[in-house]
Scaffold this active site. Structure first.
Site, PDB file in Angstrom:
ATOM      1  N   THR A 123      -4.905 -10.031  11.059  1.00  0.00           N
ATOM      2  CA  THR A 123      -5.959  -9.395  10.250  1.00  0.00           C
ATOM      3  C   THR A 123      -6.678 -10.406   9.363  1.00  0.00           C
ATOM      4  O   THR A 123      -6.116 -11.455   9.036  1.00  0.00           O
ATOM      5  CB  THR A 123      -5.331  -8.296   9.360  1.00  0.00           C
ATOM      6  OG1 THR A 123      -6.271  -7.873   8.381  1.00  0.00           O
ATOM      7  CG2 THR A 123      -4.104  -8.794   8.621  1.00  0.00           C
ATOM      8  N   ASP A 124      -7.894 -10.063   8.954  1.00  0.00           N
ATOM      9  CA  ASP A 124      -8.637 -10.941   8.026  1.00  0.00           C
ATOM     10  C   ASP A 124      -7.934 -11.056   6.669  1.00  0.00           C
ATOM     11  O   ASP A 124      -8.153 -12.015   5.931  1.00  0.00           O
ATOM     12  CB  ASP A 124     -10.089 -10.452   7.831  1.00  0.00           C
ATOM     13  CG  ASP A 124     -10.217  -9.032   7.294  1.00  0.00           C
ATOM     14  OD1 ASP A 124      -9.181  -8.358   7.091  1.00  0.00           O
ATOM     15  OD2 ASP A 124     -11.361  -8.578   7.084  1.00  0.00           O
ATOM     16  N   GLU A 125      -7.076 -10.062   6.361  1.00  0.00           N
ATOM     17  CA  GLU A 125      -6.452 -10.054   5.030  1.00  0.00           C
ATOM     18  C   GLU A 125      -5.517 -11.233   4.812  1.00  0.00           C
ATOM     19  O   GLU A 125      -5.160 -11.540   3.677  1.00  0.00           O
ATOM     20  CB  GLU A 125      -5.711  -8.737   4.798  1.00  0.00           C
ATOM     21  CG  GLU A 125      -6.630  -7.555   5.014  1.00  0.00           C
ATOM     22  CD  GLU A 125      -6.202  -6.291   4.299  1.00  0.00           C
ATOM     23  OE1 GLU A 125      -5.415  -6.370   3.357  1.00  0.00           O
ATOM     24  OE2 GLU A 125      -6.691  -5.230   4.709  1.00  0.00           O
ATOM     25  N   TYR A 150       1.267  -6.247   2.092  1.00  0.00           N
ATOM     26  CA  TYR A 150       0.839  -6.059   3.486  1.00  0.00           C
ATOM     27  C   TYR A 150       0.303  -7.372   4.053  1.00  0.00           C
ATOM     28  O   TYR A 150       0.727  -7.835   5.118  1.00  0.00           O
ATOM     29  CB  TYR A 150      -0.246  -4.965   3.568  1.00  0.00           C
ATOM     30  CG  TYR A 150      -1.028  -4.983   4.879  1.00  0.00           C
ATOM     31  CD1 TYR A 150      -0.400  -4.656   6.086  1.00  0.00           C
ATOM     32  CD2 TYR A 150      -2.386  -5.329   4.916  1.00  0.00           C
ATOM     33  CE1 TYR A 150      -1.108  -4.682   7.295  1.00  0.00           C
ATOM     34  CE2 TYR A 150      -3.094  -5.354   6.108  1.00  0.00           C
ATOM     35  CZ  TYR A 150      -2.456  -5.029   7.294  1.00  0.00           C
ATOM     36  OH  TYR A 150      -3.150  -5.061   8.477  1.00  0.00           O
ATOM     37  N   LYS A 154       1.748  -9.782   7.110  1.00  0.00           N
ATOM     38  CA  LYS A 154       0.951 -10.106   8.306  1.00  0.00           C
ATOM     39  C   LYS A 154       0.792 -11.624   8.440  1.00  0.00           C
ATOM     40  O   LYS A 154       0.808 -12.168   9.550  1.00  0.00           O
ATOM     41  CB  LYS A 154      -0.430  -9.433   8.240  1.00  0.00           C
ATOM     42  CG  LYS A 154      -0.434  -7.922   8.358  1.00  0.00           C
ATOM     43  CD  LYS A 154       0.069  -7.405   9.706  1.00  0.00           C
ATOM     44  CE  LYS A 154      -0.861  -7.721  10.859  1.00  0.00           C
ATOM     45  NZ  LYS A 154      -0.382  -7.104  12.131  1.00  0.00           N
TER      46      LYS A 154
HETATM   47  P1  NAD Z   1      -1.836   2.213  12.571  1.00  0.00           P
HETATM   48  O1  NAD Z   1      -1.089   2.289  11.283  1.00  0.00           O
HETATM   49  O2  NAD Z   1      -2.835   3.252  12.914  1.00  0.00           O
HETATM   50  O3  NAD Z   1      -0.778   2.155  13.795  1.00  0.00           O
HETATM   51  C1  NAD Z   1       0.383   1.388  13.764  1.00  0.00           C
HETATM   52  C2  NAD Z   1       1.229   1.797  14.968  1.00  0.00           C
HETATM   53  O4  NAD Z   1       2.439   1.007  14.958  1.00  0.00           O
HETATM   54  C3  NAD Z   1       1.683   3.270  14.952  1.00  0.00           C
HETATM   55  O5  NAD Z   1       1.584   3.829  16.239  1.00  0.00           O
HETATM   56  C4  NAD Z   1       3.133   3.188  14.508  1.00  0.00           C
HETATM   57  O6  NAD Z   1       3.934   4.275  14.968  1.00  0.00           O
HETATM   58  C5  NAD Z   1       3.554   1.862  15.140  1.00  0.00           C
HETATM   59  N1  NAD Z   1       4.722   1.275  14.453  1.00  0.00           N
HETATM   60  C6  NAD Z   1       4.893   1.094  13.115  1.00  0.00           C
HETATM   61  N2  NAD Z   1       6.101   0.553  12.870  1.00  0.00           N
HETATM   62  C7  NAD Z   1       6.692   0.361  14.085  1.00  0.00           C
HETATM   63  C8  NAD Z   1       7.943  -0.165  14.487  1.00  0.00           C
HETATM   64  N3  NAD Z   1       8.845  -0.598  13.590  1.00  0.00           N
HETATM   65  N4  NAD Z   1       8.221  -0.220  15.814  1.00  0.00           N
HETATM   66  C9  NAD Z   1       7.333   0.235  16.732  1.00  0.00           C
HETATM   67  N5  NAD Z   1       6.139   0.764  16.407  1.00  0.00           N
HETATM   68  C10 NAD Z   1       5.820   0.822  15.095  1.00  0.00           C
HETATM   69  O7  NAD Z   1      -2.467   0.758  12.566  1.00  0.00           O
HETATM   70  P2  NAD Z   1      -3.857   0.222  13.161  1.00  0.00           P
HETATM   71  O8  NAD Z   1      -4.923   0.428  12.147  1.00  0.00           O
HETATM   72  O9  NAD Z   1      -4.032   0.741  14.543  1.00  0.00           O
HETATM   73  O10 NAD Z   1      -3.560  -1.351  13.215  1.00  0.00           O
HETATM   74  C11 NAD Z   1      -2.986  -1.948  14.377  1.00  0.00           C
HETATM   75  C12 NAD Z   1      -2.826  -3.428  14.146  1.00  0.00           C
HETATM   76  O11 NAD Z   1      -4.093  -4.011  13.861  1.00  0.00           O
HETATM   77  C13 NAD Z   1      -1.919  -3.766  12.958  1.00  0.00           C
HETATM   78  O12 NAD Z   1      -1.109  -4.855  13.306  1.00  0.00           O
HETATM   79  C14 NAD Z   1      -2.899  -4.139  11.854  1.00  0.00           C
HETATM   80  O13 NAD Z   1      -2.323  -5.071  10.956  1.00  0.00           O
HETATM   81  C15 NAD Z   1      -4.037  -4.740  12.651  1.00  0.00           C
HETATM   82  N6  NAD Z   1      -5.380  -4.644  12.034  1.00  0.00           N
HETATM   83  C16 NAD Z   1      -5.866  -3.441  11.619  1.00  0.00           C
HETATM   84  C17 NAD Z   1      -7.163  -3.370  11.098  1.00  0.00           C
HETATM   85  C18 NAD Z   1      -7.758  -2.039  10.666  1.00  0.00           C
HETATM   86  O14 NAD Z   1      -8.869  -2.009  10.147  1.00  0.00           O
HETATM   87  N7  NAD Z   1      -7.103  -0.895  10.880  1.00  0.00           N
HETATM   88  C19 NAD Z   1      -7.948  -4.510  10.999  1.00  0.00           C
HETATM   89  C20 NAD Z   1      -7.414  -5.742  11.435  1.00  0.00           C
HETATM   90  C21 NAD Z   1      -6.124  -5.775  11.967  1.00  0.00           C
HETATM   91  P1  TYD Z   2      -8.524   0.427   3.253  1.00  0.00           P
HETATM   92  O1  TYD Z   2      -9.062   1.403   4.249  1.00  0.00           O
HETATM   93  O2  TYD Z   2      -7.195   0.722   2.621  1.00  0.00           O
HETATM   94  O3  TYD Z   2      -8.553  -1.014   3.925  1.00  0.00           O
HETATM   95  P2  TYD Z   2      -8.227  -2.482   3.314  1.00  0.00           P
HETATM   96  O4  TYD Z   2      -7.773  -2.388   1.919  1.00  0.00           O
HETATM   97  O5  TYD Z   2      -7.132  -2.915   4.209  1.00  0.00           O
HETATM   98  O6  TYD Z   2      -9.487  -3.257   3.470  1.00  0.00           O
HETATM   99  O7  TYD Z   2      -9.576   0.297   2.076  1.00  0.00           O
HETATM  100  C1  TYD Z   2     -10.865  -0.226   2.279  1.00  0.00           C
HETATM  101  C2  TYD Z   2     -11.488  -0.446   0.906  1.00  0.00           C
HETATM  102  O8  TYD Z   2     -11.668   0.819   0.261  1.00  0.00           O
HETATM  103  C3  TYD Z   2     -10.624  -1.263  -0.054  1.00  0.00           C
HETATM  104  O9  TYD Z   2     -11.486  -2.085  -0.838  1.00  0.00           O
HETATM  105  C4  TYD Z   2      -9.950  -0.238  -0.930  1.00  0.00           C
HETATM  106  C5  TYD Z   2     -10.998   0.859  -1.015  1.00  0.00           C
HETATM  107  N1  TYD Z   2     -10.501   2.251  -1.181  1.00  0.00           N
HETATM  108  C6  TYD Z   2     -10.957   3.029  -2.263  1.00  0.00           C
HETATM  109  O10 TYD Z   2     -11.758   2.581  -3.111  1.00  0.00           O
HETATM  110  N2  TYD Z   2     -10.496   4.325  -2.367  1.00  0.00           N
HETATM  111  C7  TYD Z   2      -9.615   4.860  -1.468  1.00  0.00           C
HETATM  112  O11 TYD Z   2      -9.217   6.036  -1.630  1.00  0.00           O
HETATM  113  C8  TYD Z   2      -9.163   4.056  -0.369  1.00  0.00           C
HETATM  114  C9  TYD Z   2      -8.209   4.589   0.649  1.00  0.00           C
HETATM  115  C10 TYD Z   2      -9.644   2.753  -0.270  1.00  0.00           C
END
Ligand code: NAD
Ligand code: TYD
Length: 335
Positions: A123-125, A150, A154
């Site tokens: 992730t970018d984080e 988090y 990562k």
């Molecule tokens: P999500 O929370 O929607 O899904 C996570 C999945 O992992 C779920 O199906 C959960 O059941 C499974 N899981 C959790 N713990 C587990 C374990 N111990 N064993 C097996 N399965 C397990 O997450 P997402 O938003 O789909 O993100 C997927 C990946 O992409 C993550 O690694 C996240 O860090 C990365 N990512 C997400 C974003 C975003 O904007 N959502 C952006 C960049 C990277």
């Molecule tokens: P989020 O979806 O948790 O993603 P990330 O923190 O991983 O980028 O949040 C996106 C942005 O929105 C982040 O700056 C936190 C903010 N946020 C709020 O201001 N209120 C909320 O209720 C939530 C869930 C997020």
């Protein structure tokens, strides 16, 4: 050529969108979903798709090894993770267990079974914070500087993956993407959370001054990028993925309220998130130059499609929300 792919965390938001995309492009690939189905995992996300399912925990070394032994995957993609920053602030331990130990278990089995490609979804984080008033972007060689638990978990996983390349020559790849939006995102993340709250005429709680900036990418663009890295990325390399679509959180709230025909008075400002990164933005030139990937789904169009999807899937949203009630209460308490 047909491939056997083990997809850890395939029942979550991005994993399930990746699986749908991959099945469209490669209907002959055999997809094995390995997922423990936490609150965020849901097999409804994969309805109508052909795949094999293993209910397993990546932090369980034996379960991981057994999955590799039985299915002998050629490719591995690791989406499995605890993913919500606010949850990591309330309880960091499980982030260490799943995101770091779980990743290391996958790496060990991938090494033992000599997989052809192991792709880690990072992730970018991991890069930390670009701060205010900067025109900077994260590049693949920007030092990792994570701020919340988090992001730290990562980053640790990301570096572990790299170490398996340097030490054991495991054929790894890493992608680091910006914030995703789209169907099947668990409704405690910003965009679906605010859609859900606005529909119920509940306040939209913005943390701090609401001016934090995120770069929003439609999830299917992320899925396209992941598949191109999996198939054609250079082994040992990191690829940034981004949308060049930066918005403040206030802008997101206002766009959603306008589209849903709700008053801007629903916006409220609450106590800031701890260690709240101000701005994320990606330089995604490398993946463009090397693999020809650029975003195809413009925000203006796909935010409408996303809203439409949530409006048509209210039952799905309500079922998810029930699983997150305790979290909502804890997170918003005393703010
Ligand atoms: P999500 O929370 O929607 O899904 C996570 C999945 O992992 C779920 O199906 C959960 O059941 C499974 N899981 C959790 N713990 C587990 C374990 N111990 N064993 C097996 N399965 C397990 O997450 P997402 O938003 O789909 O993100 C997927 C990946 O992409 C993550 O690694 C996240 O860090 C990365 N990512 C997400 C974003 C975003 O904007 N959502 C952006 C960049 C990277
Ligand atoms: P989020 O979806 O948790 O993603 P990330 O923190 O991983 O980028 O949040 C996106 C942005 O929105 C982040 O700056 C936190 C903010 N946020 C709020 O201001 N209120 C909320 O209720 C939530 C869930 C997020």
């Amino acid at each position: 050529m047909s491939k056997k792919v083990l997809i850890a965390g395939g029942a979550g938001f991005i994993g399930s969108n990746f699986i749908r995309h991959t099945k469209e492009v490669h209907p002959d690939w055999e997809l094995i979903v390995f997922d423990v189905l936490t609150y965020a995992g849901n097999l409804e996300n994969l309805e109508g798709v052909e795949y094999k399912f293993i209910n397993g925990d990546i932090a369980d070394e034996k379960a991981v090894e057994q999955a590799f032994e039985t299915h002998k995957p050629e490719y591995v993609v690791n989406f499995a993770a605890e993913t919500h920053v606010d949850r990591s602030i309330l309880g960091p331990k499980v982030f260490l267990r799943t995101n770091v130990e779980g990743t290391q278990n996958l790496l060990e089995s991938a090494k033992k079974h000599k997989v052809e490609r192991y792709l880690q979804i990072s992730t970018d984080e991991v890069y930390g914070d670009l701060g205010d008033n900067s025109n900077d972007f994260f590049r693949e060689d920007t030092p990792l500087d994570p701020n919340c638990p988090y992001a730290a978990s990562k980053a640790a996983a990301d570096i572990f993956v790299r170490s398996y390349y340097e030490t054991y020559k495991l054929p790894i790849l890493i992608t680091r993407c910006t914030n995703n939006y789209g169907p099947y995102q668990f409704p405690e993340k910003l965009i679906p959370f605010f859609i859900f709250r606005a529909l119920n005429n509940e306040t939209l709680p913005l943390y701090g001054d609401g001016k934090n900036i995120r770069d929003w990418l439609f999830v299917r663009d992320h899925a396209r990028a992941i598949l191109s890295v999996l198939e054609r990325g250079a082994i040992g390399e990191v690829y940034n993925i981004g949308g060049h679509n930066e918005k403040t959180n206030i802008e997101i709230a206002e766009i959603l309220l306008e589209k849903l025909g709700k008053s801007k008075d629903l916006i409220t400002f609450i106590k800031d998130r701890k260690a709240h990164d101000r701005r994320y933005a990606m330089d995604a030139l490398k993946i463009k130059k090397e693999l020809g990937w650029t975003p195809e789904f413009p925000f203006e169009v796909w935010i409408d499609e996303t809203i439409e999807w949530y409006l048509s899937n209210k039952k799905w949203v309500e079922n998810c929300a029930k699983k997150a009630e305790d979290f909502y209460q804890q997170n918003l308490q005393n703010r």
